[in-house]
Write a protein that holds these residues in place. Structure first.
Motif: not given
Lengths: 223, 104
Positions: A80-81, A84, A108, A167, B42, B46, B49
């Protein structure tokens, strides 16, 4: 209270709160059989919480024989990085020699803070948050490895809830259209629902697949 | 393979995603459709998460003090209260429920 928090204080608090989890990591890493140097090297070089916990988790249960599995899990959780990084490179613009540094700080938290800010503050948000998380994460890893679990559990202080709340507060401003809101809502439910059936870290990745499916659904406009 | 070799290999593997992602030309995001895809992914990552951090413990759904704390955080965010305040109240709610009421 309508004033938004400044980018510096948001970056600092995200960095500090995330960094405190470094204590857990340091302590757990020692318990998994890594020495203090190896533990600190992981936080410096891998610098991605999910991947680091996966790496030491697999090693802790399987020993040295499980090393290839540990590497594969860390790698998988790092995907997932990469997503990003795609978003961030268009925001950060030309970087020259700082490009590899920016890549290492792409996680994140730095991405979430950058994306939650107005365009003028996005770069500052990224660098400040990435810098603060790096600083605190590594310092706290050392503390955790040194003192072990005796320092205390971050969730006693509600830090587990604080991480999720951060978040929430960072993603919310991004939900400007119905497809994004739908995706966010579905991802939260979906990732929790499939967690018992797949390996740690996979639910979040499958949320990305969900996003692609939602992306493909044509939006019907009312006549 | 020694632990050190494995550690360095794994770190390099994790870094490779970060670096390869940063090499994608930003022109690729110029097209509105592509920009929408990246933005959806994205938000999905998130939000996924958030789901895990709020509801999951050791791969199982566990409804504990985190859920009320995050619901309070959502309410405060909708009310446009400052970030720091939202995060601090969430921590306080979870810690308070655990300390005062003995919730998990």
């Amino acid at each position: 209270m309508k004033k938004r928090s400044g980018v510096f204080s948001v970056s600092f608090s995200v960095g500090f709160a995330t960094g405190l989890y470094g204590i857990s990591f340091g302590a757990l890493s020692e318990a998994s059989g890594l020495d203090i140097w190896q533990t600190c090297a992981l936080s410096l070089l891998m610098f991605s919480g999910g991947s680091q916990f996966a790496f030491i988790g697999v090693l802790g249960s399987g020993g040295l024989a499980a090393l290839p599995t540990a590497i594969a899990s860390a790698w998988l959780l790092g995907v997932r990085n990469g997503f990003y990084a795609v978003t961030m490179s268009s925001i950060l613009g030309k970087l020259g020699w700082r490009k590899p540094v920016a890549a290492q700080l792409t996680i994140d938290e730095s991405t979430a803070v950058a994306l939650s800010r107005d365009s003028l503050e996005q770069r500052r948000g990224f660098w400040l948050t990435g810098g603060f998380v790096f600083l605190f994460w590594n310092a706290m890893t050392l503390l955790g490895a040194w003192f072990g679990e005796s320092i205390g559990n971050p969730s006693d202080w509600g830090l587990d809830a604080a991480a999720a709340a951060a978040f929430v507060a960072l993603v919310w401003p991004r939900l400007t259209e119905s497809k994004l809101r739908f995706t966010a809502f579905l991802s939260i439910i979906f990732s929790a629902f499939i967690s018992p059936y797949v390996a740690v870290g996979v639910p979040v990745l499958l949320s990305a697949v969900l996003a692609v499916i939602i992306w493909l659904i044509p939006v019907r406009r009312k006549p | 393979m020694t632990l050190w070799t494995g550690l360095l290999l794994a770190s390099l593997a994790v870094y490779s995603w970060k670096f390869i992602g940063s090499l994608v030309p930003s022109k690729a995001l110029d097209h509105p459709r592509m920009a929408q895809l990246v933005s959806l992914i994205t938000v999905a990552l998130m939000s996924g998460l958030i789901g895990i951090q709020t509801l999951i413990t050791d791969r199982q759904v566990e409804l504990d003090s985190r859920l009320p704390a995050v619901l309070v955080a959502i309410a405060l965010t909708v009310m446009r209260l400052p970030f720091i305040f939202v995060v601090a109240v969430a921590a306080l709610v979870a810690a308070g429920l655990r300390f005062l009421l003995g919730w998990p």
